[in-house]
Write an enzyme that holds these catalytic residues in place. Structure first.
Site, PDB file in Angstrom:
ATOM      1  N   GLY A  94      11.818   4.799   9.550  1.00 39.06           N
ATOM      2  CA  GLY A  94      11.283   4.645  10.902  1.00 39.06           C
ATOM      3  C   GLY A  94      12.186   3.889  11.856  1.00 39.06           C
ATOM      4  O   GLY A  94      11.742   3.399  12.883  1.00 39.06           O
TER       5      GLY A  94
ATOM      6  N   GLU B 158      13.594   1.875  -2.056  1.00 38.00           N
ATOM      7  CA  GLU B 158      13.288   2.075  -0.633  1.00 38.00           C
ATOM      8  C   GLU B 158      14.341   1.388   0.227  1.00 38.00           C
ATOM      9  O   GLU B 158      14.390   0.158   0.258  1.00 38.00           O
ATOM     10  CB  GLU B 158      11.956   1.425  -0.273  1.00 38.00           C
ATOM     11  CG  GLU B 158      10.740   1.852  -1.031  1.00 38.00           C
ATOM     12  CD  GLU B 158       9.544   1.061  -0.543  1.00 38.00           C
ATOM     13  OE1 GLU B 158       8.824   1.576   0.310  1.00 38.00           O
ATOM     14  OE2 GLU B 158       9.345  -0.078  -0.996  1.00 38.00           O
TER      15      GLU B 158
ATOM     16  N   ASN C 231       2.898   8.964  -1.261  1.00 38.64           N
ATOM     17  CA  ASN C 231       2.181   7.750  -0.877  1.00 38.64           C
ATOM     18  C   ASN C 231       1.519   8.015   0.477  1.00 38.64           C
ATOM     19  O   ASN C 231       2.179   8.021   1.509  1.00 38.64           O
ATOM     20  CB  ASN C 231       3.170   6.579  -0.777  1.00 38.64           C
ATOM     21  CG  ASN C 231       2.504   5.297  -0.304  1.00 38.64           C
ATOM     22  OD1 ASN C 231       1.283   5.202  -0.262  1.00 38.64           O
ATOM     23  ND2 ASN C 231       3.310   4.316   0.044  1.00 38.64           N
ATOM     24  N   TRP C 232       0.221   8.240   0.454  1.00 39.38           N
ATOM     25  CA  TRP C 232      -0.495   8.592   1.682  1.00 39.38           C
ATOM     26  C   TRP C 232      -0.687   7.389   2.596  1.00 39.38           C
ATOM     27  O   TRP C 232      -1.096   7.546   3.746  1.00 39.38           O
ATOM     28  CB  TRP C 232      -1.858   9.215   1.349  1.00 39.38           C
ATOM     29  CG  TRP C 232      -1.777  10.518   0.616  1.00 39.38           C
ATOM     30  CD1 TRP C 232      -0.647  11.166   0.171  1.00 39.38           C
ATOM     31  CD2 TRP C 232      -2.879  11.344   0.217  1.00 39.38           C
ATOM     32  NE1 TRP C 232      -0.983  12.330  -0.470  1.00 39.38           N
ATOM     33  CE2 TRP C 232      -2.344  12.469  -0.458  1.00 39.38           C
ATOM     34  CE3 TRP C 232      -4.259  11.243   0.361  1.00 39.38           C
ATOM     35  CZ2 TRP C 232      -3.154  13.480  -0.975  1.00 39.38           C
ATOM     36  CZ3 TRP C 232      -5.063  12.239  -0.163  1.00 39.38           C
ATOM     37  CH2 TRP C 232      -4.513  13.354  -0.822  1.00 39.38           C
ATOM     38  N   LYS C 233      -0.455   6.197   2.077  1.00 39.85           N
ATOM     39  CA  LYS C 233      -0.640   4.954   2.841  1.00 39.85           C
ATOM     40  C   LYS C 233      -2.060   4.922   3.425  1.00 39.85           C
ATOM     41  O   LYS C 233      -2.989   5.431   2.802  1.00 39.85           O
ATOM     42  CB  LYS C 233       0.448   4.808   3.900  1.00 39.85           C
ATOM     43  CG  LYS C 233       1.856   4.896   3.285  1.00 39.85           C
ATOM     44  CD  LYS C 233       2.953   4.511   4.237  1.00 39.85           C
ATOM     45  CE  LYS C 233       4.307   4.643   3.535  1.00 39.85           C
ATOM     46  NZ  LYS C 233       5.409   4.173   4.401  1.00 39.85           N
TER      47      LYS C 233
ATOM     48  N   HIS D 183       5.530  -2.344  -3.043  1.00 44.00           N
ATOM     49  CA  HIS D 183       5.998  -1.548  -1.906  1.00 44.00           C
ATOM     50  C   HIS D 183       6.481  -2.476  -0.790  1.00 44.00           C
ATOM     51  O   HIS D 183       5.945  -3.564  -0.590  1.00 44.00           O
ATOM     52  CB  HIS D 183       4.868  -0.654  -1.397  1.00 44.00           C
ATOM     53  CG  HIS D 183       5.314   0.387  -0.417  1.00 44.00           C
ATOM     54  ND1 HIS D 183       5.521   0.095   0.913  1.00 44.00           N
ATOM     55  CD2 HIS D 183       5.620   1.700  -0.574  1.00 44.00           C
ATOM     56  CE1 HIS D 183       5.925   1.193   1.537  1.00 44.00           C
ATOM     57  NE2 HIS D 183       5.998   2.181   0.654  1.00 44.00           N
TER      58      HIS D 183
ATOM     59  N   GLY E  49       6.535   9.422   1.959  1.00 39.28           N
ATOM     60  CA  GLY E  49       5.536   8.866   2.862  1.00 39.28           C
ATOM     61  C   GLY E  49       4.956   9.940   3.765  1.00 39.28           C
ATOM     62  O   GLY E  49       4.135  10.743   3.354  1.00 39.28           O
ATOM     63  N   GLY E  50       5.414   9.971   5.022  1.00 37.33           N
ATOM     64  CA  GLY E  50       4.850  10.886   6.025  1.00 37.33           C
ATOM     65  C   GLY E  50       4.802  12.338   5.603  1.00 37.33           C
ATOM     66  O   GLY E  50       3.810  13.042   5.851  1.00 37.33           O
TER      67      GLY E  50
ATOM     68  N   SER F 276      12.714   8.167   3.835  1.00 35.32           N
ATOM     69  CA  SER F 276      12.669   9.316   4.750  1.00 35.32           C
ATOM     70  C   SER F 276      13.176  10.607   4.102  1.00 35.32           C
ATOM     71  O   SER F 276      14.013  11.316   4.645  1.00 35.32           O
ATOM     72  CB  SER F 276      13.477   9.014   6.025  1.00 35.32           C
ATOM     73  OG  SER F 276      12.942   7.893   6.684  1.00 35.32           O
TER      74      SER F 276
END
Length: 252
Positions: A174, A168, A9-11, A96, A234-235, A213
């Site tokens: 974060g 999630e 998920n590049w957001k 999401h 994600g990141g 994460s």
């Protein structure tokens, strides 16, 4: 055997040219990962067309990060599921935690979005999960159960057969807090039990991804758990090397 999935998920990250380059790098390194792993990338709407063209024939699927709850019409700024499908997308992320938190998405809205996804042959990646307050209050099972019962329970058996769930732990994203592989397995097993209460043995075939994460350093430990079928990343999905390394968390 359930499908093993690593979805990125590049957001709201990368410009179109950067997204195409990232997609090329993922495609170039895919051969280093077990064929048993299905890769999905979910760029911003603005990149979907070019990324889809870039990944054509590579075996890497493309998904959108959201879709409208309506089929078409006077809904300025919205993007219909039919438009996404027309660009070559096979998946769409729905529910999401960021959509729920920042944009007020409710189960009512998500039921309509699921309907649009299925009407356009898109596979929903339906997200569930609790926040820190809910986890510390011991309500995490109740929260996840409600998110499933209010949306997934409305699916037909045929629709359920084309669903991916992503768990999630919002409290572990974060925040500096980390969910252990054991905590991931515990809630994934619970999710499967809730799915089985409605859909019976078909729940054993539903892929459940972990979305908290997940990175190259912990992917193998998390993916080794019986009810964890991959990750919604994600990141780490923004670096091809890291994204592919997470895929290597599944032993060949």
């Amino acid at each position: 055997m359930r499908k093993k999935i690593v979805a990125g998920n590049w957001k709201m990250n990368t410009l179109p040219a950067e997204g195409v380059e990232l997609a090329k790098q993922v495609a170039a390194g895919k051969h280093t990962v077990c064929d048993c792993v299905s890769f999905i990338v979910c760029p911003p709407f603005t990149h979907l067309s070019e990324v889809s063209k870039t990944l054509e024939g590579t075996g890497i699927a493309v998904g959108a990060q959201n879709c409208a709850a309506e089929a078409k019409g006077a809904y300025t700024g919205e993007v219909a599921a039919s438009m996404i499908a027309a660009l070559g997308c096979k998946y769409v992320i729905l529910g999401h935690s960021e959509r729920r938190q920042y944009y007020g998405e409710t189960s009512g809205t998500l039921n309509r979005k699921m309907e649009q996804a299925y009407a356009n042959n898109l596979v929903p990646i339906y997200c569930v999960g609790e926040n820190l307050d809910e986890r510390e209050a011991g309500k995490h099972f109740d929260v996840v159960k409600a998110q499933i019962e209010e949306v997934v329970y409305n699916l037909t058996p045929e629709q359920f057969g084309k669903l991916v769930i992503a768990y999630e732990p919002v409290w572990a994203i974060g925040t500096g807090k980390t969910a252990t592989a054991e905590q991931a397995q515990e809630i994934h097993a619970y999710i499967r039990k809730v799915l089985a209460a409605k859909f019976g043995a078909a729940a054993e075939e539903c892929p459940i991804l972990y979305g908290g994460s997940c990175k190259p350093s912990n992917a193998a430990e998390i993916f080794a758990k019986e009810d964890v079928d991959g990750g919604l990343i994600g990141g780490a999905a923004l670096k091809a090397e890291d994204f592919l390394a997470i895929g290597k968390g599944f032993a060949k």
